[in-house]
Write a protein that holds these residues in place. Sequence first.
Motif, PDB file in Angstrom:
ATOM      1  N   SER A   1       0.800  -1.227   0.000  1.00 52.42           N
ATOM      2  CA  SER A   1       0.000   0.000   0.000  1.00 52.42           C
ATOM      3  C   SER A   1       0.830   1.274   0.000  1.00 52.42           C
ATOM      4  O   SER A   1       0.362   2.324  -0.449  1.00 52.42           O
ATOM      5  N   TYR A   2       2.088   1.189   0.496  1.00 50.22           N
ATOM      6  CA  TYR A   2       2.855   2.422   0.698  1.00 50.22           C
ATOM      7  C   TYR A   2       4.337   2.086   0.725  1.00 50.22           C
ATOM      8  O   TYR A   2       4.721   1.072   1.308  1.00 50.22           O
TER       9      TYR A   2
ATOM     10  N   ARG B   1       1.926   1.526  -4.481  1.00 51.72           N
ATOM     11  CA  ARG B   1       0.657   0.815  -4.351  1.00 51.72           C
ATOM     12  C   ARG B   1       0.512  -0.267  -5.420  1.00 51.72           C
ATOM     13  O   ARG B   1       0.879  -0.067  -6.578  1.00 51.72           O
TER      14      ARG B   1
ATOM     15  N   LEU C   1      -6.400   0.365   0.472  1.00 47.93           N
ATOM     16  CA  LEU C   1      -6.081  -0.779  -0.385  1.00 47.93           C
ATOM     17  C   LEU C   1      -6.932  -1.991  -0.015  1.00 47.93           C
ATOM     18  O   LEU C   1      -7.391  -2.730  -0.898  1.00 47.93           O
TER      19      LEU C   1
END
Length: 279
Positions: free
Chosen positions: A12-13, A16, A77
């Motif tokens: 997600s980080y 993504r 996400l």
Amino acid sequence: MALKDILLQLTSYPRRTPKNVITAAAELATLFEARLSGAVCRIEMPDPSNFMARKLTDITQVIAVENDKSWAAADALIEEFRATATESGQTADTILLPCRATLQSTELIRHARLHDLTIMPMSADAATQFTAQDLIFGSGRPVLLMPENVRPLPSLEIVVVAWDGSRAASRAVADALPFLRRSRIVRLVTVTGEKPLGPGSTIDALRDHLSLHGISAIPDTEAADGSGAGEALVRYCGQHGADLLVMGAYGHSRVRDFIAGGATKSLLATTPLPVLLSH
């Protein structure tokens, strides 16, 4: 082996996982009537213990802001993953992985060992490649490398199987049987001129073996022509319009860790099509 439990690694980080990769994974799970679970890494940056660093830079506040961003991105996400899975008729499960600064391979491997297949989205950054390498050599399960530009519902029309008669290649063929049964064309290819091939590399014997599973396959060879086996296989797949490449993952041990061999390392760095790897 039947595919009934598939794990998708999600990031997600700061980078993504693309939606088309999630869609492809969900539709693949639907095709095999398998459960799909998403393993989401929620990055949590640790607070440094150095008093002066905190005093001079207000690093604690900076880290708190970055952690908030990471958690929000992970939550978003998860929602996207669930919504995409629902669109494909899936009831998706999610696994939240606690991560410090980067994805911890040990956590992902622990869950991968309890799934029939793990899908690993690939990108050019080194961290992703190291994680994929750890997963391939550490999980004991097949790993499907998925390029970021993969088409939704990846076609299984044409599957190429790399064969050199090795243990890893044999393991890959066994793990790939569910894919081979659904394909229209199966091509078996041995790369020549790259390394000596043993007596077990007879490709006609593999063709006969697969025929007993109801799979008709075309044996073939591809000359390395001075390139590595990985480059030769990618070239062959491009020439024949392959939708999936199946191959054994090769490596050598170094203090209990595995270092990827030439062909495996090449495909980890550049994955132009989905690649099923087994070790």
